[in-house]
Write a protein that holds these residues in place. Structure first.
Motif, PDB file in Angstrom:
ATOM      1  N   LYS B 108     -62.200 -13.729 -40.655  1.00 57.49           N
ATOM      2  CA  LYS B 108     -62.732 -13.132 -41.886  1.00 57.49           C
ATOM      3  C   LYS B 108     -61.947 -11.860 -42.164  1.00 57.49           C
ATOM      4  O   LYS B 108     -61.349 -11.280 -41.262  1.00 57.49           O
ATOM      5  N   VAL B 109     -61.998 -11.430 -43.434  1.00 51.81           N
ATOM      6  CA  VAL B 109     -61.340 -10.177 -43.781  1.00 51.81           C
ATOM      7  C   VAL B 109     -61.980  -9.052 -42.971  1.00 51.81           C
ATOM      8  O   VAL B 109     -63.202  -8.978 -42.870  1.00 51.81           O
ATOM      9  N   GLY B 110     -61.154  -8.208 -42.354  1.00 48.80           N
ATOM     10  CA  GLY B 110     -61.676  -7.121 -41.520  1.00 48.80           C
ATOM     11  C   GLY B 110     -61.610  -7.450 -40.035  1.00 48.80           C
ATOM     12  O   GLY B 110     -61.817  -6.581 -39.198  1.00 48.80           O
ATOM     13  N   GLU B 111     -61.297  -8.706 -39.729  1.00 50.74           N
ATOM     14  CA  GLU B 111     -61.288  -9.104 -38.313  1.00 50.74           C
ATOM     15  C   GLU B 111     -59.869  -9.193 -37.744  1.00 50.74           C
ATOM     16  O   GLU B 111     -58.885  -9.163 -38.468  1.00 50.74           O
ATOM     17  N   THR B 112     -59.832  -9.335 -36.410  1.00 48.82           N
ATOM     18  CA  THR B 112     -58.573  -9.509 -35.691  1.00 48.82           C
ATOM     19  C   THR B 112     -58.556 -10.896 -35.064  1.00 48.82           C
ATOM     20  O   THR B 112     -59.603 -11.370 -34.600  1.00 48.82           O
ATOM     21  N   THR B 113     -57.394 -11.541 -35.054  1.00 47.28           N
ATOM     22  CA  THR B 113     -57.326 -12.880 -34.462  1.00 47.28           C
ATOM     23  C   THR B 113     -57.586 -12.803 -32.958  1.00 47.28           C
ATOM     24  O   THR B 113     -57.371 -11.764 -32.333  1.00 47.28           O
ATOM     25  N   PHE B 114     -58.017 -13.918 -32.391  1.00 44.78           N
ATOM     26  CA  PHE B 114     -58.403 -13.978 -30.978  1.00 44.78           C
ATOM     27  C   PHE B 114     -57.257 -13.545 -30.064  1.00 44.78           C
ATOM     28  O   PHE B 114     -57.451 -12.855 -29.075  1.00 44.78           O
ATOM     29  N   ASP B 115     -56.022 -13.911 -30.431  1.00 48.36           N
ATOM     30  CA  ASP B 115     -54.862 -13.530 -29.600  1.00 48.36           C
ATOM     31  C   ASP B 115     -54.379 -12.103 -29.883  1.00 48.36           C
ATOM     32  O   ASP B 115     -53.329 -11.686 -29.406  1.00 48.36           O
ATOM     33  N   GLU B 116     -55.143 -11.369 -30.669  1.00 48.89           N
ATOM     34  CA  GLU B 116     -54.835  -9.974 -31.008  1.00 48.89           C
ATOM     35  C   GLU B 116     -53.471  -9.809 -31.672  1.00 48.89           C
ATOM     36  O   GLU B 116     -52.809  -8.795 -31.505  1.00 48.89           O
ATOM     37  N   LYS B 117     -53.058 -10.823 -32.409  1.00 49.22           N
ATOM     38  CA  LYS B 117     -51.764 -10.738 -33.070  1.00 49.22           C
ATOM     39  C   LYS B 117     -51.910 -10.156 -34.488  1.00 49.22           C
ATOM     40  O   LYS B 117     -51.100  -9.343 -34.914  1.00 49.22           O
ATOM     41  N   PHE B 118     -52.938 -10.611 -35.204  1.00 47.83           N
ATOM     42  CA  PHE B 118     -53.091 -10.166 -36.599  1.00 47.83           C
ATOM     43  C   PHE B 118     -54.450  -9.524 -36.854  1.00 47.83           C
ATOM     44  O   PHE B 118     -55.466 -10.009 -36.370  1.00 47.83           O
ATOM     45  N   THR B 119     -54.439  -8.442 -37.639  1.00 48.24           N
ATOM     46  CA  THR B 119     -55.679  -7.914 -38.207  1.00 48.24           C
ATOM     47  C   THR B 119     -55.500  -7.975 -39.718  1.00 48.24           C
ATOM     48  O   THR B 119     -54.421  -7.662 -40.230  1.00 48.24           O
ATOM     49  N   LEU B 120     -56.552  -8.400 -40.417  1.00 49.05           N
ATOM     50  CA  LEU B 120     -56.452  -8.543 -41.875  1.00 49.05           C
ATOM     51  C   LEU B 120     -57.432  -7.591 -42.546  1.00 49.05           C
ATOM     52  O   LEU B 120     -58.630  -7.631 -42.259  1.00 49.05           O
ATOM     53  N   HIS B 121     -56.911  -6.742 -43.422  1.00 48.23           N
ATOM     54  CA  HIS B 121     -57.775  -5.814 -44.149  1.00 48.23           C
ATOM     55  C   HIS B 121     -57.528  -5.895 -45.645  1.00 48.23           C
ATOM     56  O   HIS B 121     -56.411  -6.100 -46.080  1.00 48.23           O
ATOM     57  N   ARG B 122     -58.605  -5.677 -46.386  1.00 46.89           N
ATOM     58  CA  ARG B 122     -58.515  -5.482 -47.825  1.00 46.89           C
ATOM     59  C   ARG B 122     -57.974  -4.070 -48.025  1.00 46.89           C
ATOM     60  O   ARG B 122     -58.380  -3.148 -47.327  1.00 46.89           O
ATOM     61  N   GLU B 123     -57.073  -3.883 -48.970  1.00 55.69           N
ATOM     62  CA  GLU B 123     -56.510  -2.545 -49.137  1.00 55.69           C
ATOM     63  C   GLU B 123     -56.519  -2.150 -50.611  1.00 55.69           C
ATOM     64  O   GLU B 123     -56.353  -2.987 -51.485  1.00 55.69           O
ATOM     65  N   GLU B 124     -56.711  -0.864 -50.854  1.00 54.54           N
ATOM     66  CA  GLU B 124     -56.609  -0.379 -52.229  1.00 54.54           C
ATOM     67  C   GLU B 124     -55.142  -0.121 -52.546  1.00 54.54           C
ATOM     68  O   GLU B 124     -54.315  -0.084 -51.654  1.00 54.54           O
ATOM     69  N   CYS B 125     -54.851   0.109 -53.822  1.00 54.51           N
ATOM     70  CA  CYS B 125     -53.493   0.170 -54.361  1.00 54.51           C
ATOM     71  C   CYS B 125     -52.456   0.786 -53.410  1.00 54.51           C
ATOM     72  O   CYS B 125     -52.628   1.871 -52.882  1.00 54.51           O
TER      73      CYS B 125
END
Lengths: 417, 158
Positions: B108-125
């Motif tokens: 989900k947005v805001g989470e980190t993948t199980f292998d700690e490779k990617f974190t996904l965040h919503r970002e402002e401009c």
């Protein structure tokens, strides 16, 4: 069209001292050092240059407000570019860092400043390396440091990175952040020209503003003032984004019709849709409907049309969009970025968000629009900085021009969305 | 709590940072950035060490840190994906693309993948509106995104 800032912007290697000097860079220094500092301030005043960051305050006047005989003084270049829709400064920093340095040297000489900072938003980490490299080159050439070109004038400039906070683009919040604090705005007065960085007289100017100064010194205030309209002088960088075929940064002479920017420079509306609305100066200014598209792009004409030139970010919206959706996104942005210091802003942005969200969920009631307007009235001009007003702008203007988009949702009240 | 030690290289960098300012508290944001670039997060130990160096309390360090969105106190992935959802990107379809990215990473947005490779965040401009829709992965900007381009970018990172 006359190009001042973007004349050589796509020349290979422009970011290096070698190419920049071959194209006439740093020539203004000799000219400036032959004059008294006050003469430079007078020239910038006479040129009619106004701040390009958003407020449009006359630059020369700002410089002349510095507290007399109080030293040290500081120069802060505001490179925190974060107004949604705006990306002109990033292009200047990326491709022409020496132009900014030259402008900062001229400003510092004119205002007798010995230390300058370039406050860049944290996300510009990569750009700060380009800037650091350019500063290093300028030091090696003797354009920065002690006794510059034998004049006895000393100056050094440093980069400083923020860490993700829109509010730090507000000048007094920027100062707090640069001092190592939370980026909350300060009470004004005292204005930064009297008590700014470390409580000393400080000039704060936007990247684009400082980049214009070498042209004024080289070519003369009159030549700059001959461009543009009677009250809005010179050229302006405009970031055109949204539903256009060729989004990009374009340099125009002040007073160019907005339609010229949208339909000619930016190639018109994508998919040949119809224009519905446009926001002329970044997300903090009121939006206008399509029938105002011929408004000349300058401070006075846009003000007369009920909006502002702001930071020069033209956001184009086509008729596939319901404006309420766009408005909610903008409110969400301001809610996120409110620093929480002033209650009307901290609470007001949240209330606006909740109400518009309910409208979009088909849970609105007919008096919601009045409620929105009432809250907006209680936010405007009631806070330390203009962030609350920035949030109010899209709400009030969307109700004014696109009330029917709100009413669409009222038709479906009770229907689950 | 164990004591935080700056490396030799970091000490050199700290000296050059401090030389920029007449008052050392100005070095607070740069030092937090320095630590985070090495450790990916700012630990309580690091806050104490930075406070000591600048003569401010750890509580002050934390109060400043918590104001800014770019500092992390909890573990994030090797690649931090900041996905712009502000107006120019929204108008160009960023909501759908963000959804696609989350699905692709299976988080989900805001989470980190199980292998700690990617974190996904919503970002402002992020000030690249003419390249909308866009995202920033660590220090790199990627513009003119499409689903295919996002897949390619993510697959190319190791």
């Amino acid at each position: 069209m006359t190009q001042i800032l973007f004349k050589d912007i796509n020349k290979e290697g422009l970011h290096t001292m070698k190419v920049y000097e071959e194209l006439g860079g740093y020539q203004s220094l000799k000219k400036a050092f032959a004059q008294k500092p006050d003469e430079i301030v007078a020239a910038v005043k006479a040129s009619g240059l106004r701040g390009r960051g958003g407020a449009g305050f006359p630059t020369g006047l700002k410089w002349s407000f510095l507290a007399k005989d109080v030293f040290p003084r500081y120069l802060c270049c505001n490179a925190d570019e974060s107004e949604p829709g705006t990306c002109k400064d990033r292009e200047l920093l990326l491709k022409n860092p020496h132009l900014l340095i030259e402008g900062m040297i001229l400003c510092s000489y004119a205002c007798q400043i010995e230390t300058g900072y370039i406050y860049m938003r944290g996300e510009f980490h990569d750009l700060s390396f380009i800037m650091d490299k350019a500063l290093e080159e300028a030091r090696a050439k003797g354009y920065l440091g002690k006794n510059i070109m034998g004049t006895g004038f000393n100056l050094d400039i440093h980069t400083h990175l923020g860490a993700g906070a829109y509010i730090c683009g507000e000048e007094s919040a920027l100062l707090n952040s640069l001092e190592g604090g939370r980026g909350e705005p300060r009470m004004k007065p005292p204005f930064p020209a009297v008590e700014g960085l470390y409580s000393k007289p400080t000039v704060i100017n936007n990247v684009e503003t400082l980049c214009v100064v070498p042209y004024i010194v080289n070519e003369g205030a009159e030549k700059y003032a001959s461009l543009g309209t009677e009250k809005s002088k010179g050229t302006k960088l405009v970031s055109v984004s949204g539903h256009v075929k060729k989004p990009g940064n374009y340099e125009i002479e002040m007073g160019t019709p907005t339609s010229e920017l949208i339909y000619n420079l930016a190639g018109g509306i994508r998919n040949d849709n119809k224009l519905k609305a446009f926001i002329p100066g970044g997300s903090s200014v009121p939006m206008l409907p399509a029938d105002k598209v011929d408004t000349p792009y300058d401070y006075e004409s846009l003000a007369a049309a009920g909006t502002m030139l702001g930071s020069g970010a033209l956001i184009v919206i086509d008729d596939s969009v319901n404006i309420v959706e766009t408005t909610l996104r903008l409110i969400s942005f301001y809610m996120h970025e409110s620093c929480g210091k002033c209650t009307p802003c901290r609470e007001g942005t949240r209330w606006l968000y909740q109400i518009v969200e309910r409208i979009m969920q088909n849970k609105g009631q007919l008096d919601y629009i009045e409620k929105l307007e009432d809250i907006c009235g209680n936010m405007s001009f009631k806070t330390f900085c203009p962030l609350a007003d920035a949030c109010v702008a899209p709400v009030v203007s969307s109700i004014k021009h696109f009330r029917s988009d709100y009413e669409e949702y009222f038709k479906n009240v009770g229907v689950s969305s | 709590m164990s004591e935080y030690k700056f490396s030799e290289d970091q000490e050199k960098e700290i000296a050059s940072i401090l030389a920029k300012y007449p008052f050392k508290t100005s070095a607070l944001l740069p030092l937090l950035t320095l630590v985070q670039r090495a450790d990916q997060v700012v630990s309580p130990e690091a806050m104490v060490a930075i406070g000591k160096r600048l003569d401010v309390s750890p509580a002050y360090v934390q109060s400043v840190l918590s104001f800014y969105t770019m500092y992390h106190t909890e573990k994030v992935g090797k690649y931090m994906i900041l996905f712009c959802i502000n107006i120019s990107c929204q108008l160009n379809g960023s909501d759908k693309l963000l959804e696609h990215t989350a699905k692709k990473l299976n988080i989900k947005v805001g989470e980190t993948t199980f292998d700690e490779k990617f974190t996904l965040h919503r970002e402002e401009c992020l000030a690249a509106c003419t390249e909308a829709p866009m995202m920033r992965v660590n220090d790199t900007y990627y513009g003119d995104l499409t689903e295919q381009r996002i897949d390619q970018i993510i697959d190319s990172l190791d």
